[in-house]
Enzyme design. Sequence first.
Site: not given
Ligand code: S3P
Length: 441
Positions: A23, A28, A97, A125, A169, A171, A321, A394
Site C-alpha cells: 500500500k 507513492r 492518511g 486525524r 512519520s 507521510q 502498523d 488493521r
Molecule cells: C505510511 C506511514 C505510516 C503508516 C501508514 C503508512 C506511509 O504513517 O502508519 O500506514 O505509507 O508513509 P505515519 O507516516 O503517519 O507514521
Amino acid sequence: MSRSMRIKGPSSIRGELSVPGDKSISHRIAMLASIAKGSSRVHGFSTSADCQATLDCIERLGIKVDRRSQELIIHGRGLFGFQPAEAPVRLNAANSGSTIRMLSGLLAAQRFESEIDGDASLQRRPMARIIEPLKRMGARIEATNRNFAPLRINGQQLKGISYASPVASAQVKSCVLMAGLHAEGRTLFSEPARSRNHTELMLKEFGARIERQSANAWSVEGGGELKPVDYQVPGDVSSAAFFIAAGVGLSGSEITVRSVGLNPTRTAFLDVLQSLGANIVRSNVRQLHGEAVGDLHAASGELRASSVITLSGEIIANIIDEIPILAVLATQVRGTIELRDARELRVKESDRIRTIVDGIRSMGGEIEEFDDGFAISGPQRLTGGIVQSAGDHRIAMAFAIGGLMAHGTTEIRDADCASVSFPGFYEALASVTEPGAVELQ
Ligand code: S3P
C-alpha cells in the site's frame, strides 16, 4: 451496512498465499508517476480502497490512468502538468492518511486551488504536521481548527527549506520531499527516528536529485523533471504480517507468503517475532527498484519473552502498523510484552491503543493500558467474544486472527473495513484455515 465475521477457534492455518501489492509503495508510485514526464507502467498495484482513493484523486487532477487487468499505465504530465476539470478541484482521500498528507505536498505547489477531504475517521486525524512545513515553504493552506480536513490549498511557488520534523512519520517526510521537487532550491528534511524509506528509494528510480545527508536526513533539489518508470510493486508485508503471526502463534500451523516487500524499515515486526523464538524463514530474497523482496515462511513453535520485553523508542516507527496484530499475538507468548512511546497509535484510523485494549478484553484477555502503549502477559486463554473494529482495517484483521487463537467464537463487527488495505482478506484466511473456521455473516 457493513457485515460481521464469525471466527471459530482454535484453528491452525496451513498453505500458501499471496497478498495485495504494498500500500505504501502503491500510493507513492501513483503520485510520482503522475508528475513524471511520460507514461509509467506499474505491475502489482495495491487493490486496497486506500490506493484506489489515490488513483481517483490523480484522475480528478487530469491524469489519465489505464487500468488493465495485470498493470496500470499512468500518463504523467510533468511537475506542473495537473489539469483539473473544475476549480477549485475537490478531492476525496476517503480513509487514507497517506493520500491526504502526501498529495497535499504536490497540491501546495500547483497553480490552482484544491480542497481535499476524507471520511469521518480521516477528519479526526492531525494535519498540522504537514501544514506547518508546507507553510514554511510558502504554501497557503486552510484547515478546520488549523489541524483537520478538509484542507483548502491555494497553490503557490514554493521555496526550499530545512525542516526538522518533530514526529518520525514517512507521510510527513514524503509530503515535504514531494513539495520540495517543485520548490526553488534545495529542501532538507530530518526526523527524530528513521521512518519507512520508500519515497527516497523511489525518487532515485524516477531520476530525482535526492541525497542522504545523515542517518535520518534527506535532501532533494527542486525543479528537475522526473522520468517515467516500469515498476513492479511487491506484496505488502504489513498484510502478510497477519498470516505470519497466525503461522507462528497457532499450534500446528505452517504458512508461506510469496513475493513480499522486505525493506528493513518495514520488517522490524519479523525481527521482534524472531527474538521471541518464532520460526520465520526469508527466502529467495532479491532487490527490485532498490527494495528487498522475498518469500516468507512461518511455522508454529513456542514463543517466549525473556521475562519482560519493552518495545519503545526508535523501533516504534518501524512496527507502527503491525502493533494491533503484535498485541493479539502477545496473548500467546510466555512472558510480558510492554509497548511504550507509541502515543501515535491514538491518532491512527482509530485510537488504536483504545481499540486494542477493548478488543483484547472483549475476547476475555487481560491487558494493561498506558497513555502511550500497553502491557500484555501471557500465555492467556482467550474465550472469544464480540469485537468492534471501529471501522479500522488493521483492528478487524488482527482480531480475526485472535479469533483463531480463542477457544470459542469471535464475532468481528463492521468487518468489511479490511478492504481499506486488504480486499479479500477473509476469503484468503478461509483458504488456509480449517473448514468452517471463518464465516462471513
Ligand atoms: C505510511 C506511514 C505510516 C503508516 C501508514 C503508512 C506511509 O504513517 O502508519 O500506514 O505509507 O508513509 P505515519 O507516516 O503517519 O507514521
